[in-house]
Design a protein around this motif. Structure first.
Motif: not given
Length: 77
Positions: A56-66
């Motif tokens: 039940g964990i939502q993932s968040s990712y860094s923006r590409p090339r930021v």
């Protein structure tokens, strides 16, 4: 959630083991959680995504090339 591991290689199976152990140790399974990751392949692996969904964990990712997304999320360390 607080936890940390150091491995000799970057692999999805290590990330899976770490997340499972930390969720159990912190007794937070079933609570609303969001984990922020860089765009590394272990964190985007299908098996890892299935584990997050099961927990039940939502993932968040860094923006590409930021380049400055992670410093803000890692500043607490």
């Amino acid at each position: 959630m607080v936890g940390g591991e150091i491995w000799e290689s970057e692999e999805a199976r290590h990330a899976e083991k770490f997340i499972k152990q930390t969720v159990l140790k912190e007794r937070i399974q079933g609570q609303p959680l969001v984990l922020h990751f860089d765009n590394g392949s272990p964190m985007k692996a299908a098996t890892f995504q299935v584990l997050l969904e099961k927990l039940g964990i939502q993932s968040s990712y860094s923006r590409p090339r930021v380049s400055n997304d992670n410093p803000y999320s890692e500043a607490v360390f």
